[in-house]
Design a protein around this motif. Structure first.
Motif: not given
Length: 739
Positions: A66-70, A97-100, A133-142
């Motif tokens: 499942i991927l969420f995309l706004d 985890l994905l880059n953006h 350290d991966f908990l510091t990533m931008f906290a969004v589901v997408w």
């Protein structure tokens, strides 16, 4: 939707949620579903917010991940293939985890802060406790993909209110047994200028405390997460301070209360032995612990004073401008707004015309208490009809009416130096349906973008309250290319009302006034302006064209209003070969008089389609034009809904279109019908009344309702009128009629 459906990796489904949207989103989703079986639209019966919409989609999903995309973000090219490859390489982890990147309206692209962190993971698989350290990533589901069995099996659901992403991100990360990462840029995070709910101030932002309370409750229930409690506490406190500092989230009167609640949360959840961060952030943490909003405000003010002074000075200079920075205008701006005054303008003050003119005349009928004043250029004063009140641009009275009018109606923008007061209502009527690319889309096309400040353009569009459209195509494009906070009203173009309210006698009268002889077919030729050319350049050898068509045709030539008089056209007119109607004041009359239209990329084709008469597209420079100016669809494709009738790309083809009768043939009629179905959506003869009732009378309901296309009766074509007026022929010696 397009960014997903165009992916090279094709084994996916799109569960598309219409959260009871008040705009055209539901229709758009159904249209996509009709074209592609991978699109599964879900229409909710009431608006429940993004969290519940995501829950509905997750439960409906059938894929492995499942991927969420706004709805305002996009997938980058190759994103799904990169995700599939990394999932295979890492053994199908619970979370990938994905880059953006962040994308901006001016085409600027900003890399995420997590790029190096994601790259450092390689193909490793880990847990959040192993790599906190991966908990510091931008906290969004997408910016992550969830294995469906993991996500649904753990019964993850979103909570009510905003800031729901942070809670979901931390709970899923701490629950996952396997996490992997890719530094491939998968999501393009669109930075909207306006309209983002997170950047709309209000009490809803106080919901952040409840979301983090739920997180700490989760941590309490999972003692194994104790090693990361301090990190998550620091994330929460930083989030509080970030939200408090944003004027577009917490209004000044609420800041002390917000700070008080943030301080209470800080004290309640602070872990034992917590070490303050360094620098100014550590100072703010200390102030939170002390609970002193006065001290916090003083520290913040000291840091912001210089920046605010610069911003205020720039804002004042921009707002009032050089011309408007005069004593008279500032005086009028302090006077009350006149609730019964409306200002009209069209085509950069060229006179009483277009949609504003139709609204003006209908307002005199339905809202006579609202006095209308037109803004005109000094050299256009002689063209103002008798009885119409007007002011000359930049005259003393101009500054008064611009400062005090309740209603502002224009088919273009007012100058930069005009201040839009909060009490004023600006209706942007536009003056055509867009085929060529507009707004911020023009940034990609140097010929269209030369000498243009897109930032200034959007500042002017920021003043719009209402944006009038005549079809869904226009609505969608105006909202996208002018990313501002206006409301679209799909009422139709008032200037086109005349096409449904004119009878045969008026059509014949207009033809007589233009000098069109009875029995002749009138061809209206309207080429548009070329951004890549200087001055008017004829695209047709009109002398040859008229000669080839023969005496049964007469050609009315109307050049774009950007061009002045052309001596070549004057010479042809003097010889009786054409009629130069470039300066004729009412283009709608020309359309009513014409049996057919020849145009290239001019928006007149969309208006003329109201009449259901032949439209011929002559585009001899199509490849050059679309590369220099950009277009939204292929007018030459021959596809229903894109091409309005017969087409030609050179002069010989154009002549043959008329010689062969293709201009008025059955294929052209089929294409025209599809074109009308797409673009003549709201034009039915009642657009001006709908606008007046909405703008001046405050009626929210669309009244009168838009008539179905099949129920509309456009003005009769000249050919049918001529045929109807042929005298009855003798019926023979005995008065018998051959049946």
């Amino acid at each position: 939707m397009d960014s997903i459906l165009s992916q090279s990796f094709e084994d996916f489904e799109i569960v598309a949620i219409d959260d009871h949207s008040p705009d055209a989103c539901g229709r758009i989703l159904d249209e996509y579903a009709a074209l592609d079986s991978r699109v599964i639209p879900v229409h909710l019966e009431e608006n429940q917010g993004i969290g519940k919409a995501r829950d509905a989609g997750a439960l409906k999903s059938r894929g492995e991940y499942i991927l969420f995309l706004d709805s305002d973000d996009t997938l980058s090219d190759g994103a799904l293939q990169a995700i599939a490859d990394r999932l295979e390489a890492t053994g199908d982890p619970d979370i990938l985890l994905l880059n953006h990147v962040r994308t901006y309206w001016n085409n600027r692209v900003q890399a995420s802060a997590a790029g190096e962190l994601l790259a450092s993971a390689g193909t490793d698989v880990f847990t959040a406790l192993e790599r906190p350290d991966f908990l510091t990533m931008f906290a969004v589901v997408w910016n992550r993909a969830y294995r469906r069995e993991f996500y649904v099996g753990n019964n993850f659901i979103f909570t009510d209110g905003i800031y729901e992403d942070a809670l979901m991100v931390y709970k899923t990360m701490l629950t996952a047994e396997t996490i992997a990462a890719t530094d491939h840029v998968c999501v393009e995070y669109r930075q909207r200028r306006q309209g983002n709910s997170m950047r709309t101030p209000g009490r809803k932002h106080f919901g952040i405390f409840q979301q983090y309370a739920r997180l700490f409750e989760f941590l309490d229930q999972h003692p194994e997460t104790e090693p990361v409690r301090a990190l998550l506490f620091e994330r929460a406190a930083s989030h509080y301070l970030f939200t408090l500092a944003r004027e577009d989230r917490i209004v000044p009167k609420d800041r002390a209360e917000f700070f008080k609640l943030a301080a209470a949360s800080y004290k309640r959840y602070k872990p034992k032995g917590f070490v303050l961060p360094e620098g100014s952030q550590g100072v703010r943490f200390q102030l939170l612990e002390r609970g002193s909003y006065t001290a916090y405000a003083a520290v913040t003010a000291a840091g912001n004073t210089r920046r605010q002074v610069i911003q205020r000075a720039t804002k004042v200079k921009t707002k009032l401008g050089k011309t408007a920075y005069n004593r008279l205008y500032r005086l009028h701006l302090r006077r009350p707004v006149d609730e019964n005054l409306a200002v009209y303008a069209a085509y950069w003050n060229r006179g009483v015309a277009c949609n504003p003119a139709a609204i003006y005349h209908k307002a005199k009928e339905l809202a006579p208490n609202v006095h209308g004043v037109w803004i005109v250029r000094r050299d256009m004063v002689d063209n103002v009809p008798a009885g119409v009140d007007y002011v000359v641009a930049n005259s003393p009275r101009y500054w008064e009416v611009m400062a005090r009018a309740k209603y502002l109606v224009n088919n273009v923008n007012f100058p930069n130096n005009i201040v839009k007061r909060p009490e004023q209502v600006f209706l942007q009527t536009h003056h055509g349906t867009p085929l060529k690319q507009m707004g911020i889309d023009q940034q990609k096309y140097p010929a269209a973008a030369k000498n243009m400040s897109f930032a200034k353009m959007l500042e002017r569009a920021d003043k719009w309250d209402l944006s009038l459209t005549s079809n869904q195509h226009s609505t969608e494009n105006w909202e996208r290319v002018y990313p501002c906070a206006f409301e679209a009203i799909e009422f139709g173009y008032p200037r086109n009302d005349v096409f449904f309210r004119t009878d045969g006698d008026d059509v014949l009268r207009i033809r007589r006034e233009l000098g069109i002889e009875d029995g002749k077919k009138a061809i209206l030729y309207c080429p548009t302006v070329r951004d890549y050319q200087k001055g008017y350049v004829p695209r047709i050898d009109l002398e040859r064209f008229c000669s080839e068509l023969g005496p049964d045709f007469v050609v009315l030539v109307r050049t774009h209003y950007f061009y002045g008089a052309d001596p070549r056209l004057e010479a042809l007119q003097e010889r009786g070969l054409i009629k130069d109607v470039s300066t004729y004041p009412v283009v709608e009359d020309l359309c009513l008089a014409a049996d057919a239209l020849i145009t290239d990329y001019s928006s007149i084709m969309f208006d003329y389609a109201c009449l259901d008469r032949p439209i011929v597209t002559y585009a001899d420079d199509w490849e050059v034009y679309r590369k220099a100016r950009g277009v939204y669809f292929d007018i030459l494709s021959g596809q229903p809904g894109e091409t309005p009738g017969a087409t030609a790309t050179d002069e010989d083809q154009l002549i043959e279109v008329f010689r062969s009768g293709a201009w008025n043939g059955s294929k052209a009629a089929e294409l025209r019908a599809a074109f009308r179905e797409r673009f003549v959506q709201f034009d039915d003869g009642n657009a001006a009344e709908r606008v007046v009732r909405r703008l001046f009378l405050g009626q929210r309901e669309t009244t009168p309702a838009v008539l179905p296309l099949d129920d509309r009766t456009p003005a009769p074509a000249p050919g049918t009128l001529a045929q109807a007026r042929i005298p009855r022929q003798p019926t023979g010696e005995h008065g018998l009629i051959d049946a």
